[in-house]
Design a protein around this motif. Structure first.
Motif, mmCIF file in Angstrom:
data_model
loop_
_atom_site.group_PDB
_atom_site.id
_atom_site.type_symbol
_atom_site.label_atom_id
_atom_site.label_comp_id
_atom_site.label_asym_id
_atom_site.label_seq_id
_atom_site.Cartn_x
_atom_site.Cartn_y
_atom_site.Cartn_z
ATOM 1 N N GLY A 59 0.791 -1.225 0.000
ATOM 2 C CA GLY A 59 0.000 0.000 0.000
ATOM 3 C C GLY A 59 0.821 1.272 0.000
ATOM 4 O O GLY A 59 2.054 1.261 -0.150
ATOM 5 N N LEU A 60 0.117 2.379 0.190
ATOM 6 C CA LEU A 60 0.712 3.711 0.163
ATOM 7 C C LEU A 60 1.865 3.825 1.140
ATOM 8 O O LEU A 60 1.774 3.376 2.291
ATOM 9 C CB LEU A 60 -0.352 4.747 0.532
ATOM 10 N N MET A 61 2.921 4.429 0.711
ATOM 11 C CA MET A 61 4.143 4.688 1.484
ATOM 12 C C MET A 61 5.013 3.456 1.679
ATOM 13 O O MET A 61 6.060 3.531 2.319
ATOM 14 C CB MET A 61 3.823 5.293 2.864
ATOM 15 N N CYS A 62 4.586 2.321 1.136
ATOM 16 C CA CYS A 62 5.354 1.082 1.358
ATOM 17 C C CYS A 62 6.431 0.902 0.301
ATOM 18 O O CYS A 62 6.447 1.577 -0.726
ATOM 19 C CB CYS A 62 4.416 -0.125 1.327
ATOM 20 N N ASN A 66 7.670 -4.087 3.077
ATOM 21 C CA ASN A 66 6.614 -4.148 4.107
ATOM 22 C C ASN A 66 5.930 -5.498 4.158
ATOM 23 O O ASN A 66 5.805 -6.115 5.217
ATOM 24 C CB ASN A 66 5.577 -3.046 3.866
ATOM 25 N N LYS A 70 6.436 -8.033 7.232
ATOM 26 C CA LYS A 70 5.363 -7.998 8.233
ATOM 27 C C LYS A 70 4.090 -8.733 7.831
ATOM 28 O O LYS A 70 3.160 -8.825 8.614
ATOM 29 C CB LYS A 70 4.996 -6.534 8.539
ATOM 30 N N TRP A 103 2.142 12.206 0.807
ATOM 31 C CA TRP A 103 2.389 10.787 1.069
ATOM 32 C C TRP A 103 1.468 9.883 0.259
ATOM 33 O O TRP A 103 1.770 8.702 0.063
ATOM 34 C CB TRP A 103 2.258 10.476 2.566
ATOM 35 N N HIS A 155 -2.649 -5.135 -0.431
ATOM 36 C CA HIS A 155 -3.226 -4.401 0.698
ATOM 37 C C HIS A 155 -3.506 -2.950 0.310
ATOM 38 O O HIS A 155 -2.619 -2.270 -0.229
ATOM 39 C CB HIS A 155 -2.231 -4.435 1.870
ATOM 40 N N SER A 156 -4.722 -2.495 0.580
ATOM 41 C CA SER A 156 -5.088 -1.088 0.432
ATOM 42 C C SER A 156 -4.850 -0.623 -1.010
ATOM 43 O O SER A 156 -5.476 -1.149 -1.930
ATOM 44 C CB SER A 156 -4.320 -0.255 1.457
ATOM 45 N N MET A 157 -3.923 0.313 -1.264
ATOM 46 C CA MET A 157 -3.609 0.631 -2.665
ATOM 47 C C MET A 157 -3.181 -0.628 -3.416
ATOM 48 O O MET A 157 -3.484 -0.794 -4.604
ATOM 49 C CB MET A 157 -2.502 1.694 -2.727
ATOM 50 N N TRP A 191 -8.519 9.308 -2.361
ATOM 51 C CA TRP A 191 -7.212 8.799 -2.807
ATOM 52 C C TRP A 191 -7.200 8.512 -4.312
ATOM 53 O O TRP A 191 -6.278 8.877 -5.025
ATOM 54 C CB TRP A 191 -6.864 7.500 -2.071
ATOM 55 N N PHE A 236 -9.436 4.183 7.584
ATOM 56 C CA PHE A 236 -9.572 4.524 6.159
ATOM 57 C C PHE A 236 -10.893 3.994 5.601
ATOM 58 O O PHE A 236 -11.497 4.608 4.723
ATOM 59 C CB PHE A 236 -8.385 3.997 5.359
ATOM 60 N N HIS A 271 -6.312 -1.160 9.900
ATOM 61 C CA HIS A 271 -5.719 -1.180 8.549
ATOM 62 C C HIS A 271 -4.291 -1.743 8.562
ATOM 63 O O HIS A 271 -3.632 -1.759 7.535
ATOM 64 C CB HIS A 271 -5.694 0.252 8.012
ATOM 65 N N TYR A 273 -0.653 -4.026 9.481
ATOM 66 C CA TYR A 273 -0.110 -5.346 9.165
ATOM 67 C C TYR A 273 -0.452 -6.383 10.242
ATOM 68 O O TYR A 273 -0.309 -7.576 9.997
ATOM 69 C CB TYR A 273 1.398 -5.260 8.891
HETATM 70 N N1 LIG Z 1 1.283 7.983 6.709
HETATM 71 C C1 LIG Z 1 -0.111 7.783 6.606
HETATM 72 C C2 LIG Z 1 -0.466 6.321 6.764
HETATM 73 C C3 LIG Z 1 0.130 5.468 5.678
HETATM 74 C C4 LIG Z 1 -0.389 4.043 5.768
HETATM 75 O O1 LIG Z 1 -1.106 3.686 6.674
HETATM 76 N N2 LIG Z 1 -0.035 3.244 4.774
HETATM 77 C C5 LIG Z 1 -0.539 1.902 4.762
HETATM 78 C C6 LIG Z 1 -1.191 1.652 3.452
HETATM 79 S S1 LIG Z 1 -2.548 2.791 3.240
HETATM 80 C C7 LIG Z 1 -3.173 2.412 1.678
HETATM 81 O O2 LIG Z 1 -2.571 2.066 0.738
HETATM 82 C C8 LIG Z 1 0.577 0.924 5.015
HETATM 83 O O3 LIG Z 1 0.565 -0.195 4.575
HETATM 84 N N3 LIG Z 1 1.574 1.374 5.760
HETATM 85 C C9 LIG Z 1 2.774 0.608 6.021
HETATM 86 C C10 LIG Z 1 2.773 -0.203 7.265
HETATM 87 O O4 LIG Z 1 3.774 -0.919 7.480
HETATM 88 O O5 LIG Z 1 1.783 -0.189 8.032
HETATM 89 C C11 LIG Z 1 -0.828 8.617 7.609
HETATM 90 O O6 LIG Z 1 -0.161 9.422 8.208
HETATM 91 O O7 LIG Z 1 -2.050 8.467 7.762
#
Ligand SMILES: N[C@@H](CCC(=O)N[C@@H](CSC=O)C(=O)NCC(=O)O)C(=O)O
Length: 293
Positions: A59-62, A66, A70, A103, A155-157, A191, A236, A271, A273
């Motif tokens: 997902g986002l930011m990964c 990840n 995890k 992000w 996951h997610s995105m 998003w 989310f 949401h 891991y």
């Molecule tokens: N930085 C964001 C939160 C970012 C977040 O929660 N990313 C998720 C995926 S969200 C949809 O694609 C994620 O998998 N994060 C990585 C993890 O290891 O948990 C905020 O500030 O809200």
């Protein structure tokens, strides 16, 4: 025999290298940028007994790490004899103005599409990277993987990526798809609207045509194999970014029943891991039904 977990980088010419101590190499789909991925190979994989491939989209930011670190997938993948590929979530270092401002857009947020906006089209092609380039890399590397048996989850995105890649591909390309808390109707959530407006020349309308699971499932006539889990305690989900009910409604209206598509709401799960790893065994064994059929 040991299960093998390797981090790999690859070149446009499809040579494979172990990450440590190697020169940076390039991805043609991502405009010549270096691309990384992780690969889990179960112990039973051998040239005379190739294993099927499950692709995990984060997902986002990964990054490619990840899910590998995890997700909690390896025990069940080892027991089922399934390889897992973990791609990155976007190109890295394209140097596009605004790419690192938010992000949820740009670096770490490639949305598993092929960009058509002139600003992003040279580099943001994660769809081609995952559906064409990485399978070619694995095949040319002569790894003990049967690339004709692939499924996809995320996951997610990455759940959005898994569902859309599966539903848009020619039937049979992927045997099954599953998702944890997917962005299931991106043209109807902030998003997705932001991503499609930025990456696609045709904006949200182009996203609706090609990259929205809820739109795609209403057009797919062939039987499908899909499992989705989401948590009712997921912020989310509560904010309307995921919209799994929209996907389920469109699926049922299109005639896909509960044998083809299961969407499970898991009480109070969030949401994270921790949620993913709790239901990871279900997802790996779900895919094994089709990858090993
Ligand atoms: N930085 C964001 C939160 C970012 C977040 O929660 N990313 C998720 C995926 S969200 C949809 O694609 C994620 O998998 N994060 C990585 C993890 O290891 O948990 C905020 O500030 O809200």
């Amino acid at each position: 025999m040991l299960n093998v977990y390797v981090s790999l980088r690859f070149s446009a010419s499809c040579a494979l290298f172990l990450t440590d101590g190697l020169e940076p190499l390039q991805s043609a789909a991502l405009g010549g940028l270096q691309a990384s991925f992780n690969l889990f190979l179960p112990a039973n994989a051998s040239p005379t007994s190739k294993v099927p491939l499950l692709v995990y989209l984060a997902g986002l930011m990964c990054t490619e790490d990840n899910g590998a670190q995890k997700g909690g997938f390896f025990k069940d993948a080892a027991s089922e004899g399934i390889a897992i590929l973990f791609p990155d979530t976007s190109p890295r270092g394209a140097g596009i103005d605004g790419e690192d401002t938010d992000w949820d857009f740009g670096t770490g947020a490639g949305f598993y599409l092929d960009a058509t906006s002139p600003k992003f089209a040279a580099h943001y092609n994660m769809h081609a990277h995952i559906t064409k380039e990485l399978p070619a890399v694995l095949a040319e590397a002569e790894l003990p993987i049967d690339i004709t048996r692939q499924s996809v989850f995320g996951h997610s995105m990455g759940g959005h990526g898994a569902l859309t890649i599966y539903l848009a591909a020619p039937p049979g390309t992927y045997r099954s798809a599953s998702a944890f808390a997917p962005i299931a109707n991106p043209t109807a959530c902030p998003w997705g609207q932001k991503a499609f407006t930025g990456y696609l020349a045709g904006g949200v309308d182009e996203g609706r045509a090609h990259y929205d699971a809820t739109e795609l499932i209403s057009r797919v006539k062939e039987p499908v194999h899909i499992l989705i889990d989401y948590g009712t305690g997921d912020n989310f989900y509560k904010q309307g970014q995921l919209l799994p009910e929209n996907f389920l409604k469109a699926a049922r209206e299109a005639g896909h029943d509960e044998v083809e598509i299961r969407v499970r709401s898991q009480a109070d799960y969030d949401h994270s891991y921790f949620f993913i790893s709790t239901f990871a065994p279900d997802h790996v064994h779900f895919h094994a039904n089709f990858l090993k059929a």
